[in-house]
Motif scaffolding. Sequence first.
Motif, PDB file in Angstrom:
ATOM      1  N   CYS A 205      35.654  58.613  39.876  1.00 34.22           N
ATOM      2  CA  CYS A 205      35.906  60.019  39.560  1.00 34.22           C
ATOM      3  C   CYS A 205      36.659  60.652  40.726  1.00 34.22           C
ATOM      4  N   PHE A 225      38.901  64.376  37.043  1.00 37.18           N
ATOM      5  CA  PHE A 225      39.009  63.387  35.970  1.00 37.18           C
ATOM      6  C   PHE A 225      38.292  62.109  36.342  1.00 37.18           C
ATOM      7  N   GLU A 226      38.093  61.280  35.330  1.00 39.24           N
ATOM      8  CA  GLU A 226      37.378  60.010  35.474  1.00 39.24           C
ATOM      9  C   GLU A 226      38.288  58.884  34.973  1.00 39.24           C
ATOM     10  N   VAL A 227      38.388  57.827  35.741  1.00 36.84           N
ATOM     11  CA  VAL A 227      39.220  56.683  35.371  1.00 36.84           C
ATOM     12  C   VAL A 227      38.451  55.802  34.396  1.00 36.84           C
ATOM     13  N   CYS A 255      45.257  53.062  25.611  1.00 36.16           N
ATOM     14  CA  CYS A 255      44.288  53.909  26.306  1.00 36.16           C
ATOM     15  C   CYS A 255      43.293  54.532  25.337  1.00 36.16           C
ATOM     16  N   TRP A 278      47.555  59.288  31.037  1.00 35.38           N
ATOM     17  CA  TRP A 278      47.822  58.022  31.699  1.00 35.38           C
ATOM     18  C   TRP A 278      48.983  58.183  32.670  1.00 35.38           C
ATOM     19  N   ASN A 294      46.618  53.666  35.362  1.00 30.81           N
ATOM     20  CA  ASN A 294      45.292  54.111  34.933  1.00 30.81           C
ATOM     21  C   ASN A 294      45.346  54.892  33.642  1.00 30.81           C
ATOM     22  N   SER A 296      42.944  57.810  32.140  1.00 28.43           N
ATOM     23  CA  SER A 296      41.923  58.702  32.676  1.00 28.43           C
ATOM     24  C   SER A 296      41.610  59.809  31.685  1.00 28.43           C
TER      25      SER A 296
END
Length: 349
Positions: A205, A225-227, A255, A278, A294, A296
């Motif tokens: 995060c 945000f969180e990956v 994603c 992304w 990533n 996210s």
Amino acid sequence: MAEERKQQPERRPPSARLTRRALIFVAVGAVLAAVASFVVAGFEGSSDGDGDTGRRVAPTGAVAGEAFGTAAAGDCLTWTALDASDLTKVDCEQTHLFEVVADIDLSNYPGAEWGPGSRFPSVMRFTALRDELCVPAAMDYLESRFDPVGKFSVGLINPGEAGWAAGERTLRCGLQFSSTTGNLLPIQGRVADQDQSRAWDVGVCIGINNGIPADPVDCAKPHAFEVVATVDLSSQFPEGLPSIEDQDRYLEETCTRLVGEYLGDPQALRNKTLTLFWDNLGYDSWLAGSRKVNCSIGKQVEGGGFASITGSAKGDILIDGQPPVAPEPLPEGRSLPSPLPGAFPLPGR
């Protein structure tokens, strides 16, 4: 796409594409700021000549030590003290903070600026020296395989004001891993042997500061945000760099699937009112060997930036201190949710 967006309500967050572009600019700007501060942050502050004194810390004496005085290209350095007074050489396979790409003796350059009794340069002057001397040295060291927006940035260590006054004119140029706010993060292994993609591990995060992404934090703390996934684009595009449009088409579908797997429910993202976004890779990154991006999730806010999220999206979360209110259920017969604001429509919609 422009016409599709015009049909959307005006009061909506900025697009995912604009958000990820903004993230890139934020990250690059932070890295540049980090370089400017690191030039003196680990050593002594200086005055710029107009009475404005920079951040000052106690003299380190590092310049008098063997580590700084003998560091050459290929050496790795680390320290734990705020003033870097315990700067030491370590094997590059061990955790370190700085990989030296060149040692530069300014006394070899003509001009009174580097002569005996000359004034200790300002932060901005050292930053200019980093751009003029260290960036080309890093490119040579990596044989031009350097990702300018990747995981690593170019840094510079100066001898400190005390060392300068004693006649020391050497600089150490090197590679470092800077967080978004400029803090140095540990490196293990040589940069040339690593994928330079600026991709965080799944589950990380990224903290928040006034709506802007900051440094990694525990997901129980407020974050931007969180990956949720790391995608290697080379598996889908083995023949070369795909266009941004091709990346977006592939990453939206990929994603979306991966975030559903991460959250354990394909409807969880919608029910938690979060946005999927992304990263993209450009030509310079691809040329340097970067292949990972990533996926996210966060909550975009009107006007740009992010809302503050507390808790991992895998469980209960708060958005700006309030639990999210799930939207109305989707009509029966629809197998896929409507694209979230800013997401690009899947083919066929």
